[in-house]
Design an enzyme around this catalytic site. Sequence first.
Site, PDB file in Angstrom:
ATOM      1  N   THR A  62       0.803  -0.890  -0.036  1.00 50.90           N
ATOM      2  CA  THR A  62      -0.090  -0.239   0.269  1.00 50.90           C
ATOM      3  C   THR A  62       0.939   0.910   0.016  1.00 50.90           C
ATOM      4  O   THR A  62       0.039   2.446  -1.026  1.00 50.90           O
ATOM      5  CB  THR A  62      -0.709  -0.274   1.254  1.00 50.90           C
TER       6      THR A  62
ATOM      7  N   SER B  56       1.270  -7.368  -1.298  1.00 52.06           N
ATOM      8  CA  SER B  56       1.740  -8.476  -0.226  1.00 52.06           C
ATOM      9  C   SER B  56       1.260 -10.041   0.040  1.00 52.06           C
ATOM     10  O   SER B  56       1.498 -10.592   0.700  1.00 52.06           O
ATOM     11  CB  SER B  56       2.788  -7.963   0.470  1.00 52.06           C
TER      12      SER B  56
ATOM     13  N   THR C  14       1.715  -4.365   4.981  1.00 54.66           N
ATOM     14  CA  THR C  14       1.222  -4.457   5.628  1.00 54.66           C
ATOM     15  C   THR C  14       0.356  -5.898   6.063  1.00 54.66           C
ATOM     16  O   THR C  14       0.669  -6.676   7.140  1.00 54.66           O
ATOM     17  CB  THR C  14       0.432  -3.812   6.078  1.00 54.66           C
ATOM     18  N   ASP C  15       0.492  -6.593   4.717  1.00 55.17           N
ATOM     19  CA  ASP C  15      -0.386  -7.861   5.238  1.00 55.17           C
ATOM     20  C   ASP C  15       0.281  -9.404   5.734  1.00 55.17           C
ATOM     21  O   ASP C  15      -0.451  -9.993   6.064  1.00 55.17           O
ATOM     22  CB  ASP C  15      -1.532  -8.273   4.238  1.00 55.17           C
TER      23      ASP C  15
HETATM   24  C1  SIN Z   1      -0.279  -5.664   0.899  1.00 60.08           C
HETATM   25  O1  SIN Z   1      -0.103  -5.962   2.031  1.00 60.08           O
HETATM   26  O2  SIN Z   1       0.196  -5.725  -0.055  1.00 60.08           O
HETATM   27  C2  SIN Z   1      -1.709  -4.828   0.808  1.00 60.08           C
HETATM   28  C3  SIN Z   1      -2.260  -3.845   1.852  1.00 60.08           C
HETATM   29  C4  SIN Z   1      -1.332  -2.942   2.692  1.00 60.08           C
HETATM   30  O3  SIN Z   1       0.043  -2.827   2.531  1.00 60.08           O
HETATM   31  O4  SIN Z   1      -1.463  -2.788   3.629  1.00 60.08           O
END
Ligand code: SIN
Length: 318
Positions: free
Chosen positions: A14, A61, A94-95
């Site tokens: 993100t 991710s 974050t995922d």
């Molecule tokens: C991801 O994990 O690539 C998408 C979601 C995020 O980064 O919050």
Amino acid sequence: MTPSKLVILGTGGTIAGLSSSATDNIGYTAAQVGVAQLVEAIPALLAGGAVVTEQVAQLDSKDMDFAVWAALASRINDFLAQTDVCGIVITHGTDTLEETAFFLQAVCQPAKPVVLTCAMRPASALTPDGPQNVLDAAAVARHPGAQGVVVVCAGTIHGAIDVQKAHTYRLNAFTPGDAGPVGYVEEGCVRQLRDWPAGSGSGDHLAAVASGTATSWPQVEIVMSHAGARGKVVDALVSSGVQGIVVAATGNGTVHHALEQALLRAQAAGVQVRRSTRCAEGHVLPRPDDAIPDSKGLSPVKARIALMLELMGWPGTR
Ligand code: SIN
């Protein structure tokens, strides 16, 4: 001479996402902006010394895979071997960030800091959180004495072994659980609360993985114990040749009797089985008569990585 070169590796997420509207923080596409462009937008980063960027991957991710992990481990070891490099920042979604952090700590155990950072809002947001997170991560990567793999998000430094994403939307989406944070970043300064993760610096805890030459990764799957659970899913995994199973058990590691019977059958057939917990906090506390070994405090996703690495010959986390 004190090393001052900072390396920033991009993997997407993100933090590199774009939305068609600055007020839309959820309807965006992740992994659109290159790491060099993200860094250019934060001139304050250059105040601490030279910055080198490299795009290792560009993905959401949720789609993280072993090839990217191997490439990251390999680039980390290459860069940290350079005497002028003080540390590394990795921009990441974050995922699955906690999985990548755990993997890199297990495989690289870096003697210098490797800092994963992220954002909950896309780069196109009215007030994106990514730039401040990158700046904070850089402060940690440049901090004298820092070592090991940590995660920096919303001003908090989390250890790779403990960190978990705990919220779907808030900017401070991560928790270190009972362990507590390693520290905080406040106005560019690190306030340390506990020890950094181990940093033996040998860089090759699993040489084939760390060099990117590992060709086959063991199949390890996660099953969850819940009301009405059945053993069929485990039987199907065993038939498909699974090598390891982690059960996300209830409470302090209890498993529905039907699932437990199937897991014991799997274990008897040579499959490695570990018990973790569905609980967000706390560890499964072992007992001498446990038929299925516990995950040594690791969450289900981290216990899966640990078991995969163990099956590849890795000596263990703690
Ligand atoms: C991801 O994990 O690539 C998408 C979601 C995020 O980064 O919050």
